[in-house]
Design an enzyme around this catalytic site. Structure first.
Site, mmCIF file in Angstrom:
data_model
loop_
_atom_site.group_PDB
_atom_site.id
_atom_site.type_symbol
_atom_site.label_atom_id
_atom_site.label_comp_id
_atom_site.label_asym_id
_atom_site.label_seq_id
_atom_site.Cartn_x
_atom_site.Cartn_y
_atom_site.Cartn_z
ATOM 1 N N ILE A 1 0.836 -1.177 0.005
ATOM 2 C CA ILE A 1 0.048 -0.005 0.094
ATOM 3 C C ILE A 1 0.890 1.213 0.025
ATOM 4 C CG2 ILE A 1 -1.431 1.464 1.507
ATOM 5 C CD1 ILE A 1 -2.996 -1.407 2.124
ATOM 6 N N ASP B 1 9.911 1.289 2.078
ATOM 7 C CA ASP B 1 8.792 1.262 0.888
ATOM 8 C C ASP B 1 8.863 2.270 0.190
ATOM 9 O OD1 ASP B 1 7.531 -1.227 2.071
ATOM 10 O OD2 ASP B 1 6.516 0.257 3.668
ATOM 11 N N ALA C 1 5.159 6.552 4.963
ATOM 12 C CA ALA C 1 5.582 6.851 3.832
ATOM 13 C C ALA C 1 4.830 8.029 2.990
ATOM 14 C CB ALA C 1 4.921 5.779 2.548
#
Length: 310
Positions: A43, A255, A292
Site C-alpha cells: 500500500i 517502501d 511513507a
C-alpha cells in the site's frame, strides 16, 4: 504508455503515529498530534508511485472496520485499489515519538489469521490482474504458508510480468530463485540469507552480486540505512550514498525507496538514476510525518539539490 504497477499487501494495517512528552512504564501516557494512515508495504509503495505520477493499483487483504478504513483512505488519496475479503480485521500499528529522548517506539501486531481459501483467492487474483510489474511488500499474515511469495512470484513470472519482493524471514528465504525480478533485502536480511555478518562495503557489493549470480533474483537492491544502497544485476553492481536530511520518522522509508526505484526502472531510467530516485524517495519519507508520506515537491527539491551539488 506508462508501465502498469500493481502492489500486493497481504497483511495491511491502520497506522497511527503520535507524540508523547515522555514514555514511562507504569504511567498513563498522554499523546497528541495523532495521525492515521493506511499502512502495509505494498500500500505504501502504491501511494508513493502515484505521487510520482505513475499508475499503481493496490491489491490487499481487507477485513473488519479497520479494512474499511484502509479502503476509504486510499479512495481519498486517489489510489486505485482492489481487495480480497478476509474474515479477520486488519491490524492497527502504533508509532510513538518520545520528545524527551528523541526515540521512536513502534508497536506492530502480527495481524489476523488468514484462512487457506482467503490466501488462495489472493493468488488467483494475481492470475487476473493486468500489470507489467507486481510489487509484493510486507510480512505474511498468520495462517499463510511460508512459500506464499514463491507461489506468487511464479504466477507473475509465468504471465510475463516482473515480480518485486520485499519481505523477511522464512518467507524471503523460501522465495529465492522462484522467478523474482527484483529483490530488496536490508543488510540484516542479506546477512540472514548468507548466514554471516557482511560488515564492509566491498563484501556487501560482492554478496549482492552473488545473489544475482546464484539465481536468487535478476536484480538485487540492498538497502544500507545511513550508508545508502546497492543495486546489483548480472552485468553490474553500483553503490549510491544516502541523502542527508533531517529525520523525523523511519516508518515507510524502505517502501518509499522501493517505490522510487521501481518507478524509475519502469520508466526505463538508467540504473544509477533509478537507484538515486529510490534514495531520494526514502529521504523524503523520513523527513515528513506519517507513513511513507512522500510529496512530489520534496522529491523534486531533493533531486534539484543533488544536481546542484554534482
Amino acid at each position: 504508455m506508462p508501465a502498469r504497477i500493481a502492489t500486493l499487501t497481504v497483511n495491511p494495517a491502520v497506522d497511527m503515529a503520535t507524540v508523547a512528552p515522555s514514555v514511562r512504564p507504569g504511567h498513563k501516557i498522554r499523546t497528541f498530534d495523532e495521525r492515521y494512515d493506511a499502512g502495509g508495504g505494498g500500500i505504501n509503495v502504491a501511494r508513493v508511485v502515484g505521487e510520482l505520477g505513475g499508475q499503481a493499483l493496490a491489491l490487499f487483504a481487507s477485513g473488519g472496520v479497520t479494512g474499511r478504513f484502509v479502503e476509504e483512505f486510499l479512495t481519498a488519496a486517489r489510489v486505485p485499489w482492489q481487495t480480497v475479503g478476509i474474515a479477520g480485521a486488519c491490524r492497527i500499528s502504533v508509532t510513538v515519538y518520545d520528545q524527551s529522548t528523541g526515540q521512536e517506539y513502534r508497536f506492530v501486531p502480527r495481524g489476523p489469521e488468514v484462512a487457506p481459501s482467503e490466501w488462495a483467492t489472493m493468488l488467483e487474483r494475481l492470475r487476473q490482474v493486468e500489470a507489467d510489474w507486481v510489487v509484493a511488500s510486507g510480512s505474511l499474515a498468520p495462517g499463510m504458508p511460508t512459500d506464499f511469495y514463491a507461489q506468487a512470484a511464479r504466477i507473475v513470472a509465468a504471465r510475463g510480468a516482473r515480480f518485486v519482493l520485499d519481505t523477511s524471514g522464512p518467507a524471503l528465504t523460501a522465495a529465492l530463485g522462484a522467478g523474482i525480478f527484483l529483490l530488496k533485502p536490508s543488510l540484516s536480511e542479506l546477512e540472514a540469507i548468507v548466514g554471516r555478518p557482511v560488515d564492509d562495503l566491498p563484501s556487501q557489493l560482492a554478496q549482492a552480486k552473488r545473489l544475482v549470480e546464484d539465481g536468487a533474483a535478476r536484480m538485487v537492491a540492498l538497502t544500507l540505512g545511513d550508508a545508502g544502497a546497492i543495486l546489483a544485476t548480472a552485468d553490474s553492481v553500483i553503490h549510491s550514498p544516502a541523502i542527508a536530511v533531517r529525520q523525523k520518522t523511519g516508518v515507510g522509508a524502505g517502501d518509499s525507496f522501493l517505490a522510487g526505484l521501481v518507478f524509475g526502472l519502469s520508466e526505463r531510467q538508467p540504473l544509477d538514476e533509478a537507484l538515486q530516485l529510490g534514495l531520494v524517495c526514502g529521504a523524503a519519507a523520513v523527513q515528513g510525518v506519517g507513513t511513507a508520506a512522500v510529496r512530489r515537491a520534496d522529491v523534486d527539491a531533493l533531486l534539484a539539490r543533488l544536481r546542484s551539488d554534482a
